[in-house]
Design a protein around this motif. Sequence first.
Motif, PDB file in Angstrom:
ATOM      1  N   THR A  98       0.833  -1.208   0.000  1.00 37.95           N
ATOM      2  CA  THR A  98       0.000   0.000   0.000  1.00 37.95           C
ATOM      3  C   THR A  98       0.865   1.253   0.000  1.00 37.95           C
ATOM      4  OG1 THR A  98      -1.846  -1.092   1.111  1.00 37.95           O
ATOM      5  CG2 THR A  98      -1.700   1.293   1.347  1.00 37.95           C
ATOM      6  N   LEU A  99       1.844   1.302   0.893  1.00 40.86           N
ATOM      7  CA  LEU A  99       2.758   2.441   0.933  1.00 40.86           C
ATOM      8  C   LEU A  99       3.525   2.575  -0.382  1.00 40.86           C
ATOM      9  CD1 LEU A  99       4.124   1.888   4.530  1.00 40.86           C
ATOM     10  CD2 LEU A  99       2.893   3.926   3.780  1.00 40.86           C
ATOM     11  N   SER A 100       3.881   1.443  -0.959  1.00 32.82           N
ATOM     12  CA  SER A 100       4.648   1.453  -2.200  1.00 32.82           C
ATOM     13  C   SER A 100       3.811   1.964  -3.364  1.00 32.82           C
ATOM     14  CB  SER A 100       5.166   0.044  -2.500  1.00 32.82           C
ATOM     15  OG  SER A 100       6.029  -0.390  -1.466  1.00 32.82           O
ATOM     16  N   SER A 101       2.560   1.557  -3.422  1.00 30.85           N
ATOM     17  CA  SER A 101       1.673   2.043  -4.489  1.00 30.85           C
ATOM     18  C   SER A 101       1.548   3.560  -4.434  1.00 30.85           C
ATOM     19  CB  SER A 101       0.284   1.404  -4.361  1.00 30.85           C
ATOM     20  OG  SER A 101       0.331   0.024  -4.628  1.00 30.85           O
ATOM     21  N   ILE A 160      -1.781  -4.253  12.924  1.00 34.41           N
ATOM     22  CA  ILE A 160      -1.858  -2.809  12.701  1.00 34.41           C
ATOM     23  C   ILE A 160      -1.912  -2.033  14.010  1.00 34.41           C
ATOM     24  CG2 ILE A 160      -4.387  -2.734  12.497  1.00 34.41           C
ATOM     25  CD1 ILE A 160      -1.817  -0.703  10.433  1.00 34.41           C
ATOM     26  N   VAL A 161      -2.585  -2.576  15.037  1.00 31.34           N
ATOM     27  CA  VAL A 161      -2.683  -1.851  16.309  1.00 31.34           C
ATOM     28  C   VAL A 161      -1.318  -1.725  16.991  1.00 31.34           C
ATOM     29  CG1 VAL A 161      -3.715  -1.845  18.610  1.00 31.34           C
ATOM     30  CG2 VAL A 161      -5.127  -2.409  16.605  1.00 31.34           C
ATOM     31  N   PRO A 162      -0.567  -2.826  17.179  1.00 31.20           N
ATOM     32  CA  PRO A 162       0.777  -2.666  17.753  1.00 31.20           C
ATOM     33  C   PRO A 162       1.681  -1.782  16.902  1.00 31.20           C
ATOM     34  CG  PRO A 162       0.092  -4.956  17.851  1.00 31.20           C
ATOM     35  CD  PRO A 162      -0.915  -4.249  16.997  1.00 31.20           C
ATOM     36  N   CYS A 167      -3.045   6.256   1.781  1.00 33.21           N
ATOM     37  CA  CYS A 167      -2.944   4.799   1.925  1.00 33.21           C
ATOM     38  C   CYS A 167      -4.255   4.158   2.380  1.00 33.21           C
ATOM     39  CB  CYS A 167      -1.853   4.443   2.934  1.00 33.21           C
ATOM     40  SG  CYS A 167      -0.174   4.760   2.386  1.00 33.21           S
ATOM     41  N   PHE A 168      -5.094   4.913   3.077  1.00 29.72           N
ATOM     42  CA  PHE A 168      -6.227   4.329   3.780  1.00 29.72           C
ATOM     43  C   PHE A 168      -7.177   3.520   2.888  1.00 29.72           C
ATOM     44  CE2 PHE A 168     -10.160   4.596   6.456  1.00 29.72           C
ATOM     45  CZ  PHE A 168      -9.675   3.835   7.504  1.00 29.72           C
ATOM     46  N   PRO A 169      -7.611   4.039   1.737  1.00 29.49           N
ATOM     47  CA  PRO A 169      -8.518   3.228   0.894  1.00 29.49           C
ATOM     48  C   PRO A 169      -7.885   1.916   0.437  1.00 29.49           C
ATOM     49  CG  PRO A 169      -8.551   5.523   0.219  1.00 29.49           C
ATOM     50  CD  PRO A 169      -7.406   5.388   1.163  1.00 29.49           C
ATOM     51  N   LEU A 170      -6.613   1.951   0.100  1.00 31.38           N
ATOM     52  CA  LEU A 170      -5.925   0.725  -0.322  1.00 31.38           C
ATOM     53  C   LEU A 170      -5.786  -0.238   0.850  1.00 31.38           C
ATOM     54  CD1 LEU A 170      -3.098   2.303  -2.528  1.00 31.38           C
ATOM     55  CD2 LEU A 170      -5.145   1.122  -3.328  1.00 31.38           C
ATOM     56  N   PHE A 171      -5.502   0.300   2.020  1.00 31.54           N
ATOM     57  CA  PHE A 171      -5.404  -0.538   3.215  1.00 31.54           C
ATOM     58  C   PHE A 171      -6.715  -1.273   3.477  1.00 31.54           C
ATOM     59  CE2 PHE A 171      -6.644  -0.493   7.766  1.00 31.54           C
ATOM     60  CZ  PHE A 171      -5.843  -1.540   8.212  1.00 31.54           C
ATOM     61  N   LEU A 172      -7.847  -0.572   3.382  1.00 36.29           N
ATOM     62  CA  LEU A 172      -9.150  -1.167   3.678  1.00 36.29           C
ATOM     63  C   LEU A 172      -9.515  -2.293   2.720  1.00 36.29           C
ATOM     64  CD1 LEU A 172     -11.385   1.899   4.606  1.00 36.29           C
ATOM     65  CD2 LEU A 172     -10.384   0.194   6.148  1.00 36.29           C
ATOM     66  N   SER A 173      -8.950  -2.291   1.525  1.00 35.42           N
ATOM     67  CA  SER A 173      -9.286  -3.342   0.558  1.00 35.42           C
ATOM     68  C   SER A 173      -8.935  -4.727   1.080  1.00 35.42           C
ATOM     69  CB  SER A 173      -8.573  -3.090  -0.776  1.00 35.42           C
ATOM     70  OG  SER A 173      -7.167  -3.243  -0.641  1.00 35.42           O
ATOM     71  N   LEU A 229     -11.858  -6.876   2.319  1.00 33.94           N
ATOM     72  CA  LEU A 229     -12.851  -7.422   1.402  1.00 33.94           C
ATOM     73  C   LEU A 229     -12.695  -8.944   1.349  1.00 33.94           C
ATOM     74  CD1 LEU A 229     -12.526  -4.857  -1.522  1.00 33.94           C
ATOM     75  CD2 LEU A 229     -14.371  -4.987   0.178  1.00 33.94           C
ATOM     76  N   PRO A 230     -13.795  -9.688   1.403  1.00 39.01           N
ATOM     77  CA  PRO A 230     -13.696 -11.156   1.387  1.00 39.01           C
ATOM     78  C   PRO A 230     -12.973 -11.703   0.162  1.00 39.01           C
ATOM     79  CG  PRO A 230     -15.869 -10.487   2.102  1.00 39.01           C
ATOM     80  CD  PRO A 230     -15.182  -9.230   1.625  1.00 39.01           C
ATOM     81  N   ASN A 231     -13.112 -11.021  -0.970  1.00 37.72           N
ATOM     82  CA  ASN A 231     -12.497 -11.528  -2.203  1.00 37.72           C
ATOM     83  C   ASN A 231     -11.177 -10.825  -2.510  1.00 37.72           C
ATOM     84  OD1 ASN A 231     -13.554  -9.036  -2.797  1.00 37.72           O
ATOM     85  ND2 ASN A 231     -14.326  -9.611  -4.827  1.00 37.72           N
ATOM     86  N   PHE A 232     -10.537 -10.240  -1.507  1.00 31.99           N
ATOM     87  CA  PHE A 232      -9.289  -9.508  -1.746  1.00 31.99           C
ATOM     88  C   PHE A 232      -8.234 -10.405  -2.372  1.00 31.99           C
ATOM     89  CE2 PHE A 232      -4.959  -8.555  -0.352  1.00 31.99           C
ATOM     90  CZ  PHE A 232      -4.790  -7.314  -0.940  1.00 31.99           C
ATOM     91  N   ASP A 233      -7.586  -9.880  -3.393  1.00 33.83           N
ATOM     92  CA  ASP A 233      -6.457 -10.551  -4.032  1.00 33.83           C
ATOM     93  C   ASP A 233      -5.527  -9.459  -4.538  1.00 33.83           C
ATOM     94  OD1 ASP A 233      -4.651 -11.840  -5.741  1.00 33.83           O
ATOM     95  OD2 ASP A 233      -6.110 -13.357  -6.321  1.00 33.83           O
TER      96      ASP A 233
END
Length: 294
Positions: A138-141, A203-205, A247-253, A256-260
């Motif tokens: 995500t950061l790289s994108s 992510i929390v730690p 980064c946030f929208p990419l992180f949230l992806s 998604l159940p079908n994330f790839d």
Amino acid sequence: MAGSDGYALNDEADIIPRDIRFGILGNATRHWYGGDIHKTLMADGLSIFLPEGERYFIRSLKHYASKLGDRELAAEINGYSVQEAYHTREHEDYNRAMASLGYDIEEMEKPVKAALGVAKNPLHRLAVTCAIEHLTATLSSVTLRRPEIFDGAAAPYRRLWMWHALEELEHKAVALDVLKAVTPNLAGWKRYLLRVSAMNATIVPFLFIFLRNTRLYAHTDGVKTGVRFWLRFLWVVAVAPGFWRRCFPLFLSYYLPNFDPKNSDDAELVRKGRAWLEQELPSASGAVPSGPAG
């Protein structure tokens, strides 16, 4: 068009280990990011996590390499591991540069090592690796989409982060491909819970450690971390340049159940990154394709 080392000829799906040395230790610079402590610590703070993290990733995937019947995926793990080994070397150099400037890197790394030591089960370690690889991808994108974010940064640091971003995108799908390959009989919903639980546990730690280290970093520079400091911090992460907001929208992806990872077509970003690297470092060597990234 081929570059002097030939890597521009490779397919966008190739994982290409590049043995490049950026000489950060020999160019150690305080507030190298345009003289701005907040922008600099966003990058320096991330580097604190990377040597130990990348060794963790390599061990997590190599644990399964010999157990896979898929030779192509095993080759990808090898390419991934070589890339990460080079990243480890360069970020160790980077962190030593920070230590030479007076930052207590050993103290900053302690909670990172402790957090990565929590998961003992190999499958859980692999799931954590998948989560962190998504964070780095995500950061790289964002970095490759908006290279102007590094305008005003000292050249050795800018080059290192652009190189790192490119290689993270090249191998972004490997860890999740391995997770799928080693859990063929696991119900889809159980695999989903495994990976999102690992993300939540990661992510929390990460945020707590990053904020803790931000205070240590600022105090080394004699900067008080009062209200004004944290308001400026929020401005940098959320507004301009808005690292975390972008980064946030990419992180949230990831939730998604079908994330790839392969559903996000980053081929153009990879081409863009390779062209940038070829122009910036035309004499770079060691670029050897290591098989398709999926």
